[in-house]
Design a protein around this motif. Structure first.
Motif, mmCIF file in Angstrom:
data_model
loop_
_atom_site.group_PDB
_atom_site.id
_atom_site.type_symbol
_atom_site.label_atom_id
_atom_site.label_comp_id
_atom_site.label_asym_id
_atom_site.label_seq_id
_atom_site.Cartn_x
_atom_site.Cartn_y
_atom_site.Cartn_z
ATOM 1 N N LYS A 28 0.825 -1.194 0.000
ATOM 2 C CA LYS A 28 0.000 0.000 0.000
ATOM 3 C C LYS A 28 0.864 1.251 0.000
ATOM 4 O O LYS A 28 1.898 1.305 0.672
ATOM 5 C CB LYS A 28 -0.903 -0.022 1.231
ATOM 6 C CG LYS A 28 -1.920 1.098 1.275
ATOM 7 C CD LYS A 28 -2.800 0.949 2.510
ATOM 8 C CE LYS A 28 -3.822 2.087 2.567
ATOM 9 N NZ LYS A 28 -4.679 1.953 3.776
ATOM 10 N N GLN A 31 1.376 6.536 3.816
ATOM 11 C CA GLN A 31 0.590 7.693 4.204
ATOM 12 C C GLN A 31 1.486 8.919 4.309
ATOM 13 O O GLN A 31 2.701 8.817 4.445
ATOM 14 C CB GLN A 31 -0.091 7.433 5.548
ATOM 15 C CG GLN A 31 -1.145 6.348 5.510
ATOM 16 C CD GLN A 31 -1.832 6.184 6.859
ATOM 17 O OE1 GLN A 31 -1.302 6.572 7.892
ATOM 18 N NE2 GLN A 31 -3.025 5.621 6.832
ATOM 19 N N ASP A 32 0.852 10.088 4.262
ATOM 20 C CA ASP A 32 1.609 11.317 4.465
ATOM 21 C C ASP A 32 2.168 11.342 5.882
ATOM 22 O O ASP A 32 1.521 10.860 6.826
ATOM 23 C CB ASP A 32 0.703 12.533 4.263
ATOM 24 C CG ASP A 32 0.253 12.688 2.831
ATOM 25 O OD1 ASP A 32 0.949 12.173 1.936
ATOM 26 O OD2 ASP A 32 -0.802 13.307 2.605
#
Length: 585
Positions: A28, A31-32
């Motif tokens: 995946k 994320q930030d």
């Protein structure tokens, strides 16, 4: 730099990004990172972005001495926004090249809050994006500490807002239209491409700029040099193709001209996982442990109250501040020290003196440092200092450079000449907020581009190292000496704005402006704005002296007793070369 060297560097930079991307396949997208509440990460089309940006600007438009710090980071793609940039706000694109982030709208600085006077529009920045205003015109009406970097502007750029402005710095930019300097008193532009330049007042300098006006100092006061001898662009945050974040460190360039990113961006990408992401609650012990263990440092917006310095001890370390992260000395300590190691990059910081006087705020290398770092110099980019103004502060030397082969790229070193009058906090004064020297250089082969040093009580800049070079220097002498004797008790000559030590045999400074505004005692006279040893290879070129206002003091000579006096009635004087017989470019 050979073409083969450049090709290898480009491939290495692409490989560094590609390796991270390949490793991420099959999982995946990351994320930030969590960068805190004062960082706004903007995706293209984010529905509430304009509202939040406008809200931050409303808080920062007049906030000349606030402790609030903000960063607006734009992800790759097209953004339909109008970004008005207030105090202590950084706006940056997260692409590898400016064109990866396009703002269809304006990214601008105005002076509406001060009725067009941009003289104190400090402490803000724009970098690493393409801006496409619908009217093909934008404005960056600023003064010191407001860099405009890695911007591709599809149109004209105005550098004022009708009233006076006193900047400024532009680097690695592509301006399709003309730059209109308007009321700008001085401006430094390097390694850029512009569609033209209109206007001049006192001191405009261009280095490695395609489209720059021809050298014509003193009328108009354009100093134009074909290349930049050695430079590394400021490191910057990027989002990689897989969504992972990194800090890109551009490659060193020699004899540089034009922008660095027109084809491929040469350099290395450091995964953000290699950084300690700090905020003002992070302890100094945690920061220094991380640096000692080989990690880099990202300082998020805020005020870092330091009772001991951040210590950089390893070669190649990157310390990057976003949102004008501010280091405040609390106990008379240094805020940052760097060992005598190569390849360090420190960028995007504001350094504040505290109420207990610090002998030095930032030290680059210990006294006696002697190693040769010419193959991999240390970079100081967008580093700003404050002594007083926001609060009482005192210091001996703001910045001391002891290592060899250091590059200073946009330094504003400021002992405050004013405070927050609107809120009754005016922390300035001859005996209240004290500062002896802004910059002391003891290392050899140190080069500064866009050096601003102002209002210190002794020599503003002291250069003891050999083969130093300064390209563009701006200085205002202290406003507040109560008398000639109080300013310098041992001599009636006063303290020069730029002092090259008597033992130095090789030095060069080009494009210098020194201004007098002795408001406390207008009878004060400075003998010479610049003092240098009289030897053949110490060369000073294109000096401007100004006596500001009416009856605000005298600068008797630009350099070493040579040239005419800047004084009431004859406020501007210039000197083309020192030694006088030197006519070399």
């Amino acid at each position: 730099m050979t073409g083969e060297t450049t090709r290898r560097s480009v491939l290495a930079g692409i490989a560094a990004i590609g390796a991270d991307t390949v490793a991420a396949r099959g999982r995946k997208a990351p994320q930030d990172p969590h960068l805190g509440p004062n960082v706004l990460i903007v995706d293209p089309g984010m529905p509430d972005a304009q509202r939040r940006i406008d809200g931050w600007f409303a808080r920062q438009e007049r906030a000349h001495f606030t402790d609030r710090r903000y960063a607006i980071l734009l992800k790759p793609g097209t953004h339909r926004l109008d970004i008005n940039v207030g105090f202590f706000t950084q706006v940056a694109g997260l692409g590898l090249a400016p064109g990866d982030v396009t703002v269809t709208g304006h990214v601008h600085a105005e002076a509406d809050w001060a009725k067009g006077m941009a003289l104190v529009n400090f402490w803000r920045s724009v970098e690493n994006m393409a801006v496409r205003p619908p009217d093909r015109a934008d404005r960056w009406a600023v003064s010191q500490a407001a860099p405009y970097r890695r911007v591709h502007l599809a149109g004209d750029l105005a550098l004022d807002d009708g009233g006076w402005s006193s900047g400024g710095f532009m680097a690695d930019c592509l301006i399709d239209g003309a730059v209109r300097s308007g009321t700008q008193q001085q401006w430094f532009t390097r390694t850029s491409r512009i569609g033209g330049w209109q206007g001049a007042n006192w001191n405009m300098m261009f280095m490695g700029v395609t489209g720059a006006p021809p050298d014509s100092f003193p009328e108009p006061p354009y100093t134009t040099l074909p290349t930049v001898p050695v430079i590394r662009e400021k490191p910057f945050l990027i989002v990689q193709p897989d969504g992972g974040w990194a800090v890109f460190v551009p490659e060193l360039r020699r004899d540089a001209r034009d922008v660095s990113w027109r084809e491929k961006q040469a350099g290395r990408a450091l995964s953000l996982e290699a950084f300690l992401i700090a905020d003002p609650t992070t302890s100094i012990s945690e920061i220094n442990r991380a640096l000692a263990d080989g990690r880099h440092l990202l300082l998020t917006p805020g005020i870092y109250h330091l009772r001991e310095p951040i210590r950089v001890s390893r070669a190649g370390t990157v310390v990057l501040g976003i949102g004008l992260a501010t280091l405040l000395s609390v106990d008379g300590n240094a805020a940052l020290t760097i060992a005598d190691v190569p390849g360090v990059s420190v960028a995007g910081l504001l350094i504040d003196a505290g109420p207990r006087s610090s002998p030095v705020l930032v030290e680059v290398g210990p006294r006696g440092a002697a190693r040769d770092h010419s193959a991999d110099p240390t970079l100081l980019a967008d580093i700003f200092f404050r002594v007083g103004g926001a609060a009482i502060g005192s210091v001996g030397r703001c910045l001391e450079i002891n290592s060899n082969n250091v590059i200073g790229d946009h330094l504003w070193i400021w002992r405050a000449d004013h405070g927050d009058r609107e809120h009754g906090q005016v922390h300035v004064g001859w005996t209240e907020s004290r500062g002896n020297h802004g910059l002391v250089v003891n290392g050899d082969d140190v080069t500064c581009y866009g050096l601003f040093v102002e209002h210190f009580q002794g020599w503003q800049t002291v250069w003891n190292g050999e083969r130093g070079r300064t390209f563009f220097y701006q200085n205002e002498l202290p406003y507040d000496p109560p008398s000639q004797a109080a300013w310098r008790a041992d001599s009636d000559r006063g303290w020069a704005a730029y002092k090259v030590a008597d033992h130095v045999r090789h030095h060069e400074a080009i494009g210098m402006g020194v201004y007098a505004n002795f408001t406390a005692d207008p009878s004060i006279i400075l003998a010479s704005a610049v003092e240098v040893p009289d030897v053949a290879d110490v060369r000073i070129s294109n000096v401007t002296t100004i006596s500001l206002g009416t009856g605000k003091g005298t600068i008797a000579h630009p350099v070493n007793g040579a040239g005419e006096a800047a004084r009431p009635g004859h406020i501007r004087q210039t000197l083309r070369h020192y030694p006088i017989a030197d006519t070399r470019p």
